[in-house]
Design an enzyme around this catalytic site. Structure first.
Site, PDB file in Angstrom:
ATOM      1  N   ASN A  21     -11.532   2.837  27.813  1.00  0.00           N
ATOM      2  CA  ASN A  21     -11.950   3.037  29.537  1.00  0.00           C
ATOM      3  C   ASN A  21     -12.309   4.280  28.865  1.00  0.00           C
ATOM      4  O   ASN A  21     -11.050   5.459  29.222  1.00  0.00           O
ATOM      5  CB  ASN A  21     -10.872   2.408  30.466  1.00  0.00           C
ATOM      6  CG  ASN A  21     -11.695   3.253  31.773  1.00  0.00           C
ATOM      7  OD1 ASN A  21     -12.552   3.759  31.899  1.00  0.00           O
ATOM      8  ND2 ASN A  21     -11.052   2.758  32.595  1.00  0.00           N
ATOM      9  N   TRP A  22     -12.377   4.931  28.484  1.00  0.00           N
ATOM     10  CA  TRP A  22     -13.560   6.250  28.844  1.00  0.00           C
ATOM     11  C   TRP A  22     -13.509   7.508  30.245  1.00  0.00           C
ATOM     12  O   TRP A  22     -13.464   8.488  29.699  1.00  0.00           O
ATOM     13  CB  TRP A  22     -14.734   6.523  27.688  1.00  0.00           C
ATOM     14  CG  TRP A  22     -14.256   6.207  25.791  1.00  0.00           C
ATOM     15  CD1 TRP A  22     -13.227   6.357  25.675  1.00  0.00           C
ATOM     16  CD2 TRP A  22     -15.267   6.763  25.095  1.00  0.00           C
ATOM     17  NE1 TRP A  22     -12.957   6.126  23.780  1.00  0.00           N
ATOM     18  CE2 TRP A  22     -14.614   6.230  23.340  1.00  0.00           C
ATOM     19  CE3 TRP A  22     -16.385   6.957  25.136  1.00  0.00           C
ATOM     20  CZ2 TRP A  22     -15.239   6.671  22.470  1.00  0.00           C
ATOM     21  CZ3 TRP A  22     -16.903   7.214  23.776  1.00  0.00           C
ATOM     22  CH2 TRP A  22     -16.228   7.186  22.437  1.00  0.00           C
ATOM     23  N   LYS A  23     -13.939   6.594  30.895  1.00  0.00           N
ATOM     24  CA  LYS A  23     -13.798   7.355  32.023  1.00  0.00           C
ATOM     25  C   LYS A  23     -15.247   7.817  32.306  1.00  0.00           C
ATOM     26  O   LYS A  23     -16.008   8.197  31.391  1.00  0.00           O
ATOM     27  CB  LYS A  23     -12.300   7.302  33.234  1.00  0.00           C
ATOM     28  CG  LYS A  23     -11.557   6.864  32.508  1.00  0.00           C
ATOM     29  CD  LYS A  23     -10.329   6.936  33.090  1.00  0.00           C
ATOM     30  CE  LYS A  23      -8.918   6.035  32.938  1.00  0.00           C
ATOM     31  NZ  LYS A  23      -7.887   6.809  33.928  1.00  0.00           N
ATOM     32  N   HIS A 105     -11.664  -1.502  38.647  1.00  0.00           N
ATOM     33  CA  HIS A 105     -10.641  -0.547  38.141  1.00  0.00           C
ATOM     34  C   HIS A 105     -10.036   0.388  39.601  1.00  0.00           C
ATOM     35  O   HIS A 105     -10.753   0.354  40.604  1.00  0.00           O
ATOM     36  CB  HIS A 105     -10.632   0.588  37.473  1.00  0.00           C
ATOM     37  CG  HIS A 105     -10.035   1.732  36.680  1.00  0.00           C
ATOM     38  ND1 HIS A 105     -10.094   2.407  37.435  1.00  0.00           N
ATOM     39  CD2 HIS A 105      -9.627   1.560  35.227  1.00  0.00           C
ATOM     40  CE1 HIS A 105      -9.001   3.101  37.032  1.00  0.00           C
ATOM     41  NE2 HIS A 105      -8.603   2.908  35.749  1.00  0.00           N
ATOM     42  N   GLU A 107      -9.276   3.047  40.561  1.00  0.00           N
ATOM     43  CA  GLU A 107     -10.410   3.948  40.340  1.00  0.00           C
ATOM     44  C   GLU A 107     -12.017   3.895  41.631  1.00  0.00           C
ATOM     45  O   GLU A 107     -12.638   4.822  42.156  1.00  0.00           O
ATOM     46  CB  GLU A 107     -11.124   5.222  38.975  1.00  0.00           C
ATOM     47  CG  GLU A 107      -9.097   6.065  39.175  1.00  0.00           C
ATOM     48  CD  GLU A 107      -9.585   6.032  37.520  1.00  0.00           C
ATOM     49  OE1 GLU A 107     -10.516   6.102  37.006  1.00  0.00           O
ATOM     50  OE2 GLU A 107      -8.202   6.441  37.150  1.00  0.00           O
ATOM     51  N   GLU A 175      -2.747  -2.878  36.173  1.00  0.00           N
ATOM     52  CA  GLU A 175      -2.005  -1.250  35.580  1.00  0.00           C
ATOM     53  C   GLU A 175      -1.968  -0.821  37.152  1.00  0.00           C
ATOM     54  O   GLU A 175      -2.528  -0.709  37.797  1.00  0.00           O
ATOM     55  CB  GLU A 175      -3.966  -0.295  35.998  1.00  0.00           C
ATOM     56  CG  GLU A 175      -4.673  -0.985  34.583  1.00  0.00           C
ATOM     57  CD  GLU A 175      -5.728  -0.445  33.833  1.00  0.00           C
ATOM     58  OE1 GLU A 175      -6.005   0.332  32.970  1.00  0.00           O
ATOM     59  OE2 GLU A 175      -6.218   0.344  34.769  1.00  0.00           O
ATOM     60  N   GLY A 181      -3.158   7.851  33.818  1.00  0.00           N
ATOM     61  CA  GLY A 181      -3.224   9.275  34.026  1.00  0.00           C
ATOM     62  C   GLY A 181      -1.417   9.947  34.480  1.00  0.00           C
ATOM     63  O   GLY A 181      -2.137  11.386  34.542  1.00  0.00           O
ATOM     64  N   SER A 220      -0.620   5.484  31.480  1.00  0.00           N
ATOM     65  CA  SER A 220      -0.611   5.678  30.516  1.00  0.00           C
ATOM     66  C   SER A 220      -0.022   5.199  28.313  1.00  0.00           C
ATOM     67  O   SER A 220       1.404   5.219  28.555  1.00  0.00           O
ATOM     68  CB  SER A 220       0.793   6.571  31.026  1.00  0.00           C
ATOM     69  OG  SER A 220       0.461   7.623  32.606  1.00  0.00           O
ATOM     70  N   GLY A 241      -6.632   4.537  28.774  1.00  0.00           N
ATOM     71  CA  GLY A 241      -7.527   5.881  29.275  1.00  0.00           C
ATOM     72  C   GLY A 241      -7.913   6.531  28.183  1.00  0.00           C
ATOM     73  O   GLY A 241      -8.102   6.381  27.451  1.00  0.00           O
ATOM     74  N   GLY A 242      -6.298   8.081  28.481  1.00  0.00           N
ATOM     75  CA  GLY A 242      -6.718   9.292  28.206  1.00  0.00           C
ATOM     76  C   GLY A 242      -7.062   8.685  26.469  1.00  0.00           C
ATOM     77  O   GLY A 242      -7.686   9.771  25.854  1.00  0.00           O
TER      78      GLY A 242
HETATM   79  P1  PGA Z   1      -4.480   6.067  30.850  1.00  0.00           P
HETATM   80  O1  PGA Z   1      -5.592   5.650  32.111  1.00  0.00           O
HETATM   81  O2  PGA Z   1      -4.426   5.087  30.040  1.00  0.00           O
HETATM   82  O3  PGA Z   1      -5.066   7.584  31.059  1.00  0.00           O
HETATM   83  O4  PGA Z   1      -3.354   6.051  32.869  1.00  0.00           O
HETATM   84  C1  PGA Z   1      -5.545   3.751  31.911  1.00  0.00           C
HETATM   85  C2  PGA Z   1      -6.404   2.928  32.725  1.00  0.00           C
HETATM   86  O5  PGA Z   1      -6.747   4.056  34.086  1.00  0.00           O
HETATM   87  O6  PGA Z   1      -7.120   2.133  32.311  1.00  0.00           O
END
Ligand code: PGA
Length: 260
Positions: A21-23, A105, A107, A175, A181, A220, A241-242
């Site tokens: 997930n590149w956000k 998600h 977010e 998650e 993050g 993470s 994510g990251g």
């Molecule tokens: P992260 O994000 O790997 O940067 O913790 C995970 C996500 O939000 O899908």
């Protein structure tokens, strides 16, 4: 710790999934990173794990059908079309070659007030368009500290998954919000406990097919913890994510499956 090798073809029909997930990150040059990922996605690795990248929607058409890595979106509206400024439909994602959409998600739930009912409607929109819904759930730090994790995620999975959920049309991602993050992760035992509870809930509701719905862990995940987190019972992949922004990191995580 209970380990599992149940992705052998005898018992499971699908490979585990590592989804990125590149956000709101990336630019037109990100296609180069995506190509690097595909170069490292060897037939040996592809035999073990499926890869999906969800870039910002404006880059979907550019990345889709570029190589053997599937591409999806990070969100969709539940309607097919209409007066919904700034939104995109599941049909639009499908029309440019997307094969999946992340829905619910944290977010989106936290930043845009998306409810479980909204998430379920978006999952149905994904199926209507013929793409996979990656349905996200997870507890807050406050809920974790209050000992409410299992109750919270069980309620979320129940309300966010429509009755027509199958192992073919849906993937679930657990998650913990406090792990996203932050560099913090639950212990392997905590992840195993939550995934066991989620699996039980899926089997209770969907029967035999509930045992096949892929349950991803997210929060993470990085190459250094992938071996431990991805080899747990009922963990069928990761939502990253990251660490999905760099080919080396993303492939390092997926590469854990070569060790199991
Ligand atoms: P992260 O994000 O790997 O940067 O913790 C995970 C996500 O939000 O899908």
């Amino acid at each position: 710790m209970q380990k599992t090798h149940h992705w052998s073809l005898n018992t499971m029909s699908a490979r585990p999934l590592v989804a990125g997930n590149w956000k709101m990150n990336g630019n037109p040059q990100s296609v180069e990173e995506f190509r690097k990922m595909a170069e490292g996605y060897t037939p040996e690795l592809a035999a073990k794990v499926e890869l999906l990248i969800c870039p910002p929607a404006v880059f979907l058409a550019q990345l889709a059908n570029e190589n053997s890595i599937s591409v999806g979106a990070q969100n969709c509206h539940s309607a097919v079309s209409g007066a919904h400024t700034g939104d995109i439909s599941a049909e639009m994602i499908k029309s440019v070659g997307g094969t999946a959409v992340i829905v619910g998600h944290s977010e989106r739930r936290e930043g845009y007030g998306e409810t479980d009912a909204d998430v379920a409607a978006k999952a149905e929109a994904a199926w209507r368009a013929g793409i996979t819904a990656v349905v996200c759930i997870g507890e807050s730090l406050e809920q974790r500290e209050a000992g409410e994790t299992i109750a919270v995620v069980t309620e979320q999975i129940t309300k966010s998954l429509p009755d027509a959920t199958t192992s073919e049309n849906t993937v679930v991602a657990y998650e913990p919000i406090w792990a996203i993050g932050t560099g913090k992760t639950p212990t392997a035992q905590d992840v195993a406990d939550v995934h066991k509870a989620l699996r039980d809930s899926l089997v209770e509701r969907f029967g035999e097919d509930g045992s096949k719905i892929r349950l991803l862990y997210g929060g993470s995940v990085k190459p250094s913890n992938a071996d431990e987190l991805l080899n747990l019972a009922n963990v069928n992949g990761a939502l990253v994510g990251g660490a999905s922004l760099k080919a080396d990191d993303f492939l390092g995580i997926a590469g854990a499956y070569l060790n199991f």
